[in-house]
Design a protein around this motif. Structure first.
Motif, PDB file in Angstrom:
ATOM      1  N   TRP A  35       0.835  -1.203   0.000  1.00 52.60           N
ATOM      2  CA  TRP A  35       0.000   0.000   0.000  1.00 52.60           C
ATOM      3  C   TRP A  35       0.870   1.253   0.000  1.00 52.60           C
ATOM      4  O   TRP A  35       0.577   2.234  -0.698  1.00 52.60           O
ATOM      5  CB  TRP A  35      -0.948   0.013   1.191  1.00 52.60           C
ATOM      6  CG  TRP A  35      -1.842   1.212   1.197  1.00 52.60           C
ATOM      7  CD1 TRP A  35      -1.617   2.425   1.796  1.00 52.60           C
ATOM      8  CD2 TRP A  35      -3.098   1.346   0.531  1.00 52.60           C
ATOM      9  NE1 TRP A  35      -2.656   3.282   1.551  1.00 52.60           N
ATOM     10  CE2 TRP A  35      -3.586   2.645   0.773  1.00 52.60           C
ATOM     11  CE3 TRP A  35      -3.872   0.468  -0.240  1.00 52.60           C
ATOM     12  CZ2 TRP A  35      -4.801   3.104   0.262  1.00 52.60           C
ATOM     13  CZ3 TRP A  35      -5.087   0.920  -0.743  1.00 52.60           C
ATOM     14  CH2 TRP A  35      -5.530   2.214  -0.490  1.00 52.60           C
ATOM     15  N   ALA A  36       1.952   1.235   0.758  1.00 51.04           N
ATOM     16  CA  ALA A  36       2.842   2.402   0.848  1.00 51.04           C
ATOM     17  C   ALA A  36       3.448   2.744  -0.512  1.00 51.04           C
ATOM     18  O   ALA A  36       3.772   3.905  -0.788  1.00 51.04           O
ATOM     19  CB  ALA A  36       3.946   2.137   1.866  1.00 51.04           C
ATOM     20  N   ALA A  37       3.585   1.733  -1.351  1.00 52.53           N
ATOM     21  CA  ALA A  37       4.158   1.949  -2.679  1.00 52.53           C
ATOM     22  C   ALA A  37       3.109   2.372  -3.704  1.00 52.53           C
ATOM     23  O   ALA A  37       3.464   2.685  -4.848  1.00 52.53           O
ATOM     24  CB  ALA A  37       4.860   0.684  -3.151  1.00 52.53           C
ATOM     25  N   THR A  38       1.834   2.390  -3.304  1.00 53.12           N
ATOM     26  CA  THR A  38       0.763   2.686  -4.265  1.00 53.12           C
ATOM     27  C   THR A  38      -0.113   3.839  -3.780  1.00 53.12           C
ATOM     28  O   THR A  38      -0.102   4.902  -4.365  1.00 53.12           O
ATOM     29  CB  THR A  38      -0.102   1.448  -4.524  1.00 53.12           C
ATOM     30  OG1 THR A  38      -0.629   0.974  -3.269  1.00 53.12           O
ATOM     31  CG2 THR A  38       0.708   0.334  -5.162  1.00 53.12           C
ATOM     32  N   GLY A  39      -0.868   3.619  -2.716  1.00 56.49           N
ATOM     33  CA  GLY A  39      -1.621   4.715  -2.108  1.00 56.49           C
ATOM     34  C   GLY A  39      -3.075   4.867  -2.491  1.00 56.49           C
ATOM     35  O   GLY A  39      -3.777   5.680  -1.908  1.00 56.49           O
ATOM     36  N   ASP A  40      -3.548   4.109  -3.467  1.00 53.77           N
ATOM     37  CA  ASP A  40      -4.988   4.116  -3.750  1.00 53.77           C
ATOM     38  C   ASP A  40      -5.429   2.701  -4.052  1.00 53.77           C
ATOM     39  O   ASP A  40      -4.610   1.834  -4.373  1.00 53.77           O
ATOM     40  CB  ASP A  40      -5.340   5.069  -4.902  1.00 53.77           C
ATOM     41  CG  ASP A  40      -4.836   4.562  -6.245  1.00 53.77           C
ATOM     42  OD1 ASP A  40      -5.553   3.766  -6.883  1.00 53.77           O
ATOM     43  OD2 ASP A  40      -3.718   4.950  -6.646  1.00 53.77           O
ATOM     44  N   TYR A  44      -3.218  -0.330  -5.629  1.00 53.05           N
ATOM     45  CA  TYR A  44      -2.860  -1.359  -4.653  1.00 53.05           C
ATOM     46  C   TYR A  44      -3.325  -2.735  -5.115  1.00 53.05           C
ATOM     47  O   TYR A  44      -2.575  -3.722  -5.046  1.00 53.05           O
ATOM     48  CB  TYR A  44      -3.466  -1.047  -3.284  1.00 53.05           C
ATOM     49  CG  TYR A  44      -3.285  -2.189  -2.308  1.00 53.05           C
ATOM     50  CD1 TYR A  44      -2.073  -2.395  -1.657  1.00 53.05           C
ATOM     51  CD2 TYR A  44      -4.322  -3.098  -2.073  1.00 53.05           C
ATOM     52  CE1 TYR A  44      -1.893  -3.466  -0.802  1.00 53.05           C
ATOM     53  CE2 TYR A  44      -4.149  -4.172  -1.212  1.00 53.05           C
ATOM     54  CZ  TYR A  44      -2.932  -4.351  -0.585  1.00 53.05           C
ATOM     55  OH  TYR A  44      -2.756  -5.415   0.266  1.00 53.05           O
ATOM     56  N   ALA A  45      -4.568  -2.829  -5.576  1.00 46.69           N
ATOM     57  CA  ALA A  45      -5.111  -4.122  -6.004  1.00 46.69           C
ATOM     58  C   ALA A  45      -4.285  -4.695  -7.150  1.00 46.69           C
ATOM     59  O   ALA A  45      -3.986  -5.896  -7.180  1.00 46.69           O
ATOM     60  CB  ALA A  45      -6.575  -3.975  -6.409  1.00 46.69           C
ATOM     61  N   LYS A  46      -3.883  -3.848  -8.087  1.00 48.43           N
ATOM     62  CA  LYS A  46      -3.074  -4.304  -9.223  1.00 48.43           C
ATOM     63  C   LYS A  46      -1.705  -4.779  -8.745  1.00 48.43           C
ATOM     64  O   LYS A  46      -1.224  -5.842  -9.167  1.00 48.43           O
ATOM     65  CB  LYS A  46      -2.923  -3.171 -10.240  1.00 48.43           C
ATOM     66  CG  LYS A  46      -2.179  -3.554 -11.505  1.00 48.43           C
ATOM     67  CD  LYS A  46      -2.224  -2.405 -12.511  1.00 48.43           C
ATOM     68  CE  LYS A  46      -1.681  -2.827 -13.863  1.00 48.43           C
ATOM     69  NZ  LYS A  46      -0.233  -3.023 -13.871  1.00 48.43           N
ATOM     70  N   VAL A  47      -1.072  -4.020  -7.860  1.00 50.24           N
ATOM     71  CA  VAL A  47       0.254  -4.397  -7.361  1.00 50.24           C
ATOM     72  C   VAL A  47       0.171  -5.667  -6.512  1.00 50.24           C
ATOM     73  O   VAL A  47       1.044  -6.542  -6.596  1.00 50.24           O
ATOM     74  CB  VAL A  47       0.885  -3.227  -6.575  1.00 50.24           C
ATOM     75  CG1 VAL A  47       2.076  -3.679  -5.761  1.00 50.24           C
ATOM     76  CG2 VAL A  47       1.287  -2.123  -7.539  1.00 50.24           C
TER      77      VAL A  47
END
Length: 199
Positions: A35-40, A44-47
């Motif tokens: 989550w910290a690497a994405t934020g939305d 997040y779901a894709k990562v």
């Protein structure tokens, strides 16, 4: 494909259980780092999907004979078959408040023999009314599953003419048939012999 929710209340698809154990510290730590690497939620779901698809090899590809079934064990051992990897992805999604459930296909060999149940994940992102199925099995030559919400790009398209099936049910917890075989198999050869041939 229109999925049929096992539970009408979407909150059922956020619950932790013995297999989808997103209350486990390792699952929480992994989810927080992603989550910290994405934020939305979408990013997040894709990562999270790509993390499970790409960094946890499917045991049929890796040759790992260990059998994992809890999401936390899948993340710790970095191994699992489709059911186990689906538990891990579902746990990671739920850990960040994204409703996710388990769904299944019945797939066979190119001649329609050796039918066995295959595990997938469906998720529902904020602001969307529909569930989207994704397959974190792991790509290899001839398999190219992607995170797509507007159309499905799963590992294996179903071929009804060979007796293959897309099961429409969306489960909040692993189907008993898939969970039982994971829990009762001491190694991958035994697991392979006992894969469920239907739900």
């Amino acid at each position: 494909m229109k999925l049929i929710q096992e539970h009408s209340d979407v909150a059922a698809y956020l619950v932790a259980d013995e297999a989808v154990d997103h209350d486990h510290p390792l699952v929480q730590e992994t989810a927080d780092a992603l989550w910290a690497a994405t934020g939305d939620a979408y990013s997040y779901a894709k990562v999270a999907f790509e993390f499970v698809r790409d960094t946890i090899p499917h045991t049929a590809d890796s040759g790992d004979d260990r059998v994992s079934w809890r999401a936390s064990d899948v993340l710790a051992t970095r191994n699992g078959i489709c059911y186990a990897k689906s538990h891990a992805l579902t746990a990671l999604l739920r850990a960040q408040g994204i409703p996710a459930g388990l769904c299944y296909q019945l797939l066979g060999d190119d001649d329609g023999s050796n039918l066995a149940v295959h595990g997938l994940v469906a998720l529902r992102l904020p602001g969307r009314d529909d569930w989207s199925r994704v397959d974190a099995r792991g790509n290899k030559p001839g398999v190219d599953a992607q995170f797509t919400l507007d159309h499905e790009q799963l590992a294996f398209p179903v071929r009804p003419e060979l007796g293959e099936v897309d099961y429409p049910e969306l489960y909040a917890a692993p189907h008993p048939a898939t969970l039982k075989v994971l829990q009762e198999s001491v190694d991958r050869p035994q697991l392979w012999r006992n894969l469920p041939t239907g739900l």
